[in-house]
Design a protein around this motif. Structure first.
Motif, PDB file in Angstrom:
ATOM      1  N   PHE A   1      21.846   1.268  -7.673  1.00 48.67           N
ATOM      2  CA  PHE A   1      20.817   0.240  -7.872  1.00 48.67           C
ATOM      3  C   PHE A   1      21.096  -1.034  -7.078  1.00 48.67           C
ATOM      4  CE2 PHE A   1      20.092   3.028 -11.428  1.00 48.67           C
ATOM      5  CZ  PHE A   1      18.725   2.988 -11.598  1.00 48.67           C
ATOM      6  N   GLU A   2      22.171  -1.017  -6.286  1.00 53.45           N
ATOM      7  CA  GLU A   2      22.509  -2.119  -5.367  1.00 53.45           C
ATOM      8  C   GLU A   2      22.650  -3.452  -6.094  1.00 53.45           C
ATOM      9  OE1 GLU A   2      19.423  -2.014  -2.456  1.00 53.45           O
ATOM     10  OE2 GLU A   2      19.997  -0.054  -1.679  1.00 53.45           O
ATOM     11  N   ILE A   3      23.437  -3.437  -7.195  1.00 53.08           N
ATOM     12  CA  ILE A   3      23.623  -4.658  -7.981  1.00 53.08           C
ATOM     13  C   ILE A   3      25.108  -5.004  -8.135  1.00 53.08           C
ATOM     14  CG2 ILE A   3      21.463  -4.462  -9.279  1.00 53.08           C
ATOM     15  CD1 ILE A   3      23.039  -3.183 -11.557  1.00 53.08           C
ATOM     16  N   GLU A   4      25.945  -4.499  -7.217  1.00 53.27           N
ATOM     17  CA  GLU A   4      27.389  -4.700  -7.341  1.00 53.27           C
ATOM     18  C   GLU A   4      27.779  -6.171  -7.462  1.00 53.27           C
ATOM     19  OE1 GLU A   4      25.663  -2.982  -4.970  1.00 53.27           O
ATOM     20  OE2 GLU A   4      27.079  -1.806  -3.763  1.00 53.27           O
ATOM     21  N   LYS A   5      27.102  -7.040  -6.700  1.00 53.87           N
ATOM     22  CA  LYS A   5      27.480  -8.456  -6.662  1.00 53.87           C
ATOM     23  C   LYS A   5      26.783  -9.286  -7.737  1.00 53.87           C
ATOM     24  CE  LYS A   5      28.421  -8.354  -1.692  1.00 53.87           C
ATOM     25  NZ  LYS A   5      28.103  -8.944  -0.353  1.00 53.87           N
ATOM     26  N   LYS A   6      25.979  -8.648  -8.556  1.00 53.20           N
ATOM     27  CA  LYS A   6      25.221  -9.388  -9.565  1.00 53.20           C
ATOM     28  C   LYS A   6      25.815  -9.265 -10.973  1.00 53.20           C
ATOM     29  CE  LYS A   6      20.810  -8.759  -7.118  1.00 53.20           C
ATOM     30  NZ  LYS A   6      20.388 -10.166  -6.972  1.00 53.20           N
TER      31      LYS A   6
ATOM     32  N   THR B   1      23.047   0.425 -19.485  1.00 54.64           N
ATOM     33  CA  THR B   1      21.842  -0.411 -19.490  1.00 54.64           C
ATOM     34  C   THR B   1      22.127  -1.735 -18.792  1.00 54.64           C
ATOM     35  OG1 THR B   1      22.370  -1.419 -21.634  1.00 54.64           O
ATOM     36  CG2 THR B   1      21.036   0.589 -21.657  1.00 54.64           C
ATOM     37  N   ALA B   2      21.095  -2.305 -18.204  1.00 58.65           N
ATOM     38  CA  ALA B   2      21.208  -3.587 -17.498  1.00 58.65           C
ATOM     39  C   ALA B   2      20.336  -4.623 -18.192  1.00 58.65           C
ATOM     40  CB  ALA B   2      20.777  -3.436 -16.041  1.00 58.65           C
TER      41      ALA B   2
ATOM     42  N   LYS C   1      10.891   1.219  -8.819  1.00 59.06           N
ATOM     43  CA  LYS C   1      10.423  -0.016  -9.452  1.00 59.06           C
ATOM     44  C   LYS C   1      11.568  -0.746 -10.149  1.00 59.06           C
ATOM     45  CE  LYS C   1       5.680   1.572 -10.353  1.00 59.06           C
ATOM     46  NZ  LYS C   1       4.680   1.872 -11.412  1.00 59.06           N
ATOM     47  N   VAL C   2      12.418   0.025 -10.843  1.00 63.16           N
ATOM     48  CA  VAL C   2      13.559  -0.600 -11.530  1.00 63.16           C
ATOM     49  C   VAL C   2      14.502  -1.231 -10.514  1.00 63.16           C
ATOM     50  CG1 VAL C   2      15.601  -0.151 -12.955  1.00 63.16           C
ATOM     51  CG2 VAL C   2      13.406   0.884 -13.552  1.00 63.16           C
ATOM     52  N   LYS C   3      14.701  -0.571  -9.379  1.00 64.76           N
ATOM     53  CA  LYS C   3      15.552  -1.141  -8.328  1.00 64.76           C
ATOM     54  C   LYS C   3      15.018  -2.490  -7.857  1.00 64.76           C
ATOM     55  CE  LYS C   3      17.558   3.060  -6.312  1.00 64.76           C
ATOM     56  NZ  LYS C   3      17.627   3.919  -5.101  1.00 64.76           N
ATOM     57  N   VAL C   4      13.709  -2.560  -7.678  1.00 64.24           N
ATOM     58  CA  VAL C   4      13.086  -3.818  -7.251  1.00 64.24           C
ATOM     59  C   VAL C   4      13.263  -4.887  -8.332  1.00 64.24           C
ATOM     60  CG1 VAL C   4      10.893  -4.942  -6.707  1.00 64.24           C
ATOM     61  CG2 VAL C   4      11.423  -2.697  -5.734  1.00 64.24           C
ATOM     62  N   ASN C   5      13.072  -4.493  -9.584  1.00 69.04           N
ATOM     63  CA  ASN C   5      13.185  -5.448 -10.691  1.00 69.04           C
ATOM     64  C   ASN C   5      14.596  -6.025 -10.814  1.00 69.04           C
ATOM     65  OD1 ASN C   5      10.496  -5.179 -11.442  1.00 69.04           O
ATOM     66  ND2 ASN C   5      10.911  -3.504 -12.859  1.00 69.04           N
TER      67      ASN C   5
END
Length: 607
Positions: free
Chosen positions: A239-244, A198-199, A168-172
């Protein structure tokens, strides 16, 4: 797992049915199985997850609250099934029989999950399910509910719910346009080192969100910047957020700075941490003697029952507000301020009690004057610390503004000719500390953009700095133009994509775009000009709500605001994680494994 209600086998408590096979709730492996048998799934569970209880509990009958037992039930001890559930002694009261009802498997799963949430949120030990009074309480509520054992919770329920929540966190976080990170380190009572990450992002409803991504053990005695960077990089990839990621907020530890540099992520030092260091240093080198004497008196009242009762009685006698004295906490300067503030507010009751009890103290009239003047000198720092440490609020824009406000207001106090030498030294040290430690924020372009894009701050964040304000406007304009060019290119491609004839006839004309570029420049200049002229809003208002109301009026600036205003001004979120970790690792739970600690904290902060 309502979709599995037709599956009678207890194996479906551990697997999720997929289109092709079944997914293990603990290791997320996908296995094939036959419709006629689930032996393959059972073999996987017994070989890979031996600690997970599997066998179905045979529910023994206890007299319900509506039945009259022939003899008093035995409740001297609790009986637990070795596999999955705890036997719960029957209740001794019939007052709550109306709450009992036949329980479906889905209701059982929901209650188990609520039980886990209760344990994690309240920092309780998993062994609470073995507590006889707790068992009686739940059995009285519903005798059909079979309480899971400690083994079931720790080895089955906790990891399965953790895996669900991490998805769920990954989707968020994947829905966020930009994300800011905070990280910090901590050591538990066993001297095990942990790192937390933390993100922080703005969701589609324009609410500021914070998620704990990781809080895991960090082995080794030397935590180099390279090692920390590698750890952060692995979590970010997970979490696949490298580019964010647009920034990372940490304290001033050299290894954390090196880590952000290695990751090529802009670094922002924790503002609250620097305020704490400035205030602590100033207090230690100016009024520490008075602070120590205040601590001594406060400790006397805390430890002496007669004195504490006398203080309350004296407060009531003098029609004074009943307030307990506060003791400060090491490494938190604002707790020292709170201690002194509460001490000074109780001046008359304290002096009365000291006189009646003949307490030996070095407190003099001069100390009371030092306390009074020190509270005036430190009040701006106290307010700034509370403001900047607020949860789920836009704080980075405050940082740039506070640098100027704190320096200006604190410096002005030096003009008071009635200041005692100790307090004058305190103020001078505060000013000196701000000039040295806060310059890094004055030079940070990300903070400039956040101030400009915050409708509470805007130009007010650039007082007496017109060149910095103009530079920030130009910076925002250039980013707005890039966004408009990208949008224009996309719109142009979309408009001609479906018509080959239109492309053949008009494609060369559209590709020139010289006139369109002039239009784009005028568009962004008009938008920012109108925004600048709009009055700022009250400092207590939510800037994200303002942008929600004005997103159509300032569409390009809105996009930039959503990218910048998610960045926190402090790494306090990580400190809160470790504060909770300390609560969890109490005497009853000090042997909790790091993996279980991470899963517990993850659920506590993200559910």
């Amino acid at each position: 797992m309502a979709q599995h209600s037709n599956y009678a086998s207890p194996i479906w408590n551990h697997f999720t049915k997929m289109e092709k096979g079944a997914k293990c709730k603990y290791c997320l492996a996908i296995l094939s199985y036959s419709k006629s048998t689930t032996s393959n799934l059972k073999r996987h569970l017994l070989s890979k997850h031996r600690k997970v209880p599997y066998k179905k509990q045979i529910h023994k009958h206890y007299p319900t609250t509506s039945e009259t037992p022939t003899q008093e039930p035995h409740t001297s001890g609790a009986h637990f099934n070795s596999d999955s559930e705890s036997h719960i002694p029957p209740p001794t009261s019939s007052k709550l029989s109306c709450l009992q009802s036949k329980m479906s498997p889905e209701t059982k799963r929901q209650l188990d999950r609520m039980l886990l949430e209760f344990i994690t949120k309240e920092c309780l030990p998993f062994s609470i399910v073995e507590n006889e009074a707790f068992q009686k309480f739940l059995h009285t509520l519903n005798s059909d509910y079979k309480l899971p054992s400690k083994k079931s919770i720790t080895n089955a329920l906790l990891p399965s719910v953790y895996n669900e929540e991490i998805e769920k966190v990954k989707v968020n976080v994947s829905s966020a346009n930009t994300i800011a990170l905070t990280t910090d380190g901590w050591s538990n009572i066993n001297n095990d080192s942990f790192l937390a990450l933390t993100a922080h992002y703005i969701d589609k409803s324009l609410n500021l969100q914070s998620k704990l991504l990781e809080c895991s053990e960090f082995p080794g005695s030397q935590h180099t910047g390279f090692q920390i960077a590698s750890w952060i990089n692995n979590v970010v990839k997970k979490f696949e957020i490298e580019k964010k990621v647009i920034s990372i907020v940490t304290d001033d530890a050299p290894n954390l700075k090196v880590a952000s540099t290695d990751l090529n992520i802009p670094h922002i030092p924790c503002f609250a941490r620097n305020l704490n260091l400035i205030a602590q240093n100033a207090i230690r080198n100016s009024i520490q003697t008075t602070v120590d004497e205040v601590k001594h008196v406060v400790m006397y009242f805390k430890q002496n029952i007669k004195a504490s009762h006398m203080l309350v009685g004296t407060q009531i006698k003098h029609k004074h507000e009943t307030m307990k004295l506060k003791q400060d906490v090491p490494n938190r300067w604002n707790s020292t301020f709170d201690m002194m503030d509460r001490f000074y507010k109780n001046k008359i009751p304290i002096l009365s009690c000291i006189d009646r009890l003949k307490v030996k103290t070095k407190m003099q009239n001069s100390d009371w004057l030092i306390i009074e003047q020190s509270l005036t000198a430190l009040k701006y720092f106290a307010s700034a610390t509370k403001l900047i440490s607020a949860e789920k609020q836009t704080t980075l824009s405050h940082v740039g503004l506070l640098c100027d406000v704190l320096l200006r207001k604190t410096s002005a106090l030096l003009s008071d000719t009635n200041l005692v030498p100790e307090v004058k030294s305190l103020i001078s040290l505060l000013v000196e500390g701000m000039e040295q430690r806060l310059q890094v924020y004055r030079d940070n372009q990300q903070i400039w953009k956040s101030m400009f894009l915050d409708p509470r701050v805007k130009k007010a964040g650039f007082q007496n700095e017109p060149e910095k304000y103009k530079y920030t406007c130009d910076l925002i304009l250039s980013e707005m133009l890039l966004l408009q060019e990208k949008k224009h290119t996309t719109d142009t491609e979309e408009s001609f994509r479906s018509s080959n004839d239109a492309t053949l006839l008009y494609g060369d004309i559209v590709s020139q775009e010289s006139e369109n570029m002039n239009t784009l420049n005028e568009l962004v200049e008009d938008e920012i000009s109108v925004y600048i002229k709009v009055n700022t809003i009250g400092v207590e208002r939510d800037p994200l709500l303002w942008w929600q109301e004005n997103c159509t009026k300032f569409p390009t600036l809105y996009t930039l605001a959503m990218k910048n205003l998610c960045v926190p001004g402090t790494s306090v979120p990580c400190e809160r994680v470790f504060s909770k970790a300390g609560q969890i690792l109490l005497e009853k739970r000090k042997r909790l494994l790091p993996k279980k600690l991470h899963e517990t904290l993850f659920l506590q902060f993200n559910c």
